[in-house]
Design an enzyme around this catalytic site. Structure first.
Site: not given
Ligand code: HSE
Length: 462
Positions: A56, A118, A142, A147, A200, A203, A214, A218, A327
């Site tokens: 979906a 996360k 996980e 990742g 890339g 962001e 971020d 984690k 990734g």
């Molecule tokens: N933006 C995150 C990083 C991706 O650069 O590690 C995975 O959380």
């Protein structure tokens, strides 16, 4: 955990487990690819096939470039959750509110869940895990930390026999890419960030990565799994990588260090400082910040967008986990590993004995934090000083007056270009943060400095 018998005859007989995916972006496409390309090896390991039966996503028009034979694809997330063919719901839409609702709805519908989110777990994890435990269902996550690195499974299972002493991690690939590039090229932060965006690696809105948020998301999960500490990312002192200058990387190299955005969660056992036994009380040191670490350490060698984490256990000693933290395929690898673990539980007809957060919920509790000002360590100070007679003497005297020992002082360049001010770098001996803070306040009052003193902590124990 209680054993709950599955009411799905197909699953209980070990014939097939059905998977539904909500959120068909990059990682979702990776999951479809891994399930298809690795179907044979997955079945050899599970003993039965794992099938994507339904997807979906609000965007049903964009061509994802992969065949979807046999998979129902529409925008109906509720229909997917209710679909009896779906045993496990994968949530990959990101954000907070909508995924929280969808996960809770999935659990209410008797579906196991796996997510890579996360940020959601760092904020609503407690509620989600409690709902799943009550329903006798699993939540796999996980993919949410580093990742493709099977780090959570290592904490939950491989290291389960240990008292964890510390977790040091390069937890964010975007910032590690930027730091590595700044060091390699000598370019300033903004131009390297721009290149990271063009390539890339970052962001369009890089705030969460660049400001360390971020990594704090984690680290909050890791601290709970490592120490049973209940905390949210908002409680973690967090500093991002803005404000670092090329000179910091040059000086770090001269002093034998590299700069990494380091997440640290470390247990301080109390009562043992003077050679006696620790008395059982434990405090948690936890923070995310750009940190100088010895260039010879394993973490210092982690370059580019890679992640790495060193976990020390009292029985095992240091262990190192390295790999792609983001990734399409690496993250999908982690998502599918969760699907396989849950599928085994379904086939067995009950939940396994492993608690998702490693500790049983009743043993996860707030832990007192070590006061930042009590921490002791070396520090790097960078300041811009007016180039006038006696200035270095006044700086070193101010530091000495607060008990800050100096290992090295470097005055860089000539006065002129910056209005008669020159960069001065100080490397301190190990010092208590409280004294360092007082010394910096003293420096500010001298009238010799232009702007603030930039402090980078040095972590020797990595
Ligand atoms: N933006 C995150 C990083 C991706 O650069 O590690 C995975 O959380």
């Amino acid at each position: 955990m209680s054993g709950q018998v599955s009411d799905k005859p197909g699953a209980a007989a070990g014939k097939q487990v059905g998977v539904g995916l909500i959120g068909f972006g990059t990682i979702g496409r990776g999951v479809v690819k891994v399930l298809r390309e690795n179907a044979a090896v997955i079945e050899k390991r599970l003993g039965f096939p794992l099938r994507m039966v339904r997807i979906a996503d609000l965007d049903t028009k964009t061509d994802r470039g992969i065949p979807l034979d046999g998979i129902q694809f529409d925008a109906d997330a509720k229909g997917l959750i209710a679909d009896p063919r779906v045993d496990i719901v994968i949530e990959l839409i990101g954000g907070y509110d909508v995924p929280r609702r969808l996960i809770l709805e999935s659990i209410a519908a008797g579906k196991h869940v796996t997510t890579a989110n996360k940020a959601l777990l760092a904020l609503h994890g407690k509620e989600i895990f409690a709902a799943a435990a009550k329903a006798g269902l699993d939540v796999g996550f996980e993919a949410s930390v580093c990742g493709g690195i099977p780090l959570l499974r290592a904490l939950r299972e491989g290291l389960a026999a240990n008292q964890i002493e510390s977790v040091f991690g390069i937890l964010n690939g975007t910032t590690n890419f930027v730091l590595t590039q700044m060091e390699a090229t000598g370019e300033p932060f903004e131009s390297v960030l721009k290149r990271a965006q063009d390539l890339g690696y970052a962001e369009a809105d890089p705030t969460f990565d660049v400001e360390g948020i971020d990594a704090a998301h984690k680290l909050a999960l890791l601290a709970t799994m490592a120490f049973g500490a209940e905390l949210t990312f908002k409680e973690i002192p967090t500093q991002g990588i803005r404000g670092l200058l090329p000179i910091d990387f040059e000086q770090a190299a001269e002093f034998g260090y590299r700069i990494k955005l380091l997440g640290v969660a470390r247990s301080h056992k109390l009562g043992g400082q003077s050679g006696g036994q620790a008395d059982g009380r434990e405090q948690l040191e936890v923070h995310v910040r750009p940190t100088m670490i010895p260039a010879s350490s394993l973490l210092a060698k982690v370059d580019g967008a890679m992640n790495a984490v060193v976990v020390r256990g009292n029985a095992v000693g240091p262990t190192l986990y390295y790999g792609a933290g983001a990734g399409e395929m690496p993250t999908a690898s982690a998502v599918v590993s969760d699907l396989m673990e849950i599928a085994r539980e379904i086939a067995r007809g009950g939940r396994g004995p492993v608690s998702p957060m490693s500790f049983l919920a009743e043993h996860i509790a707030p832990m007192p934090f070590v006061a930042e000002e009590e921490l002791v360590g070396r520090a790097y100070l960078r300041m811009l000083a007016k180039d006038q007679p006696g200035v270095l003497g006044r700086i070193t005297t101010a530091l000495g007056a607060e008990g800050v020992g100096i290992a090295s002082v470097v005055q860089r360049g000539q006065a002129g270009a910056e209005g008669g001010a020159v960069p001065v770098i100080v490397l301190t001996h190990p010092t208590r943060r409280a004294g360092l803070a007082r010394a910096i306040a003293r420096l500010a009052k001298l009238g010799d400095l232009v702007g603030d003193v930039r402090v980078l902590e040095i972590e020797e124990g990595v």
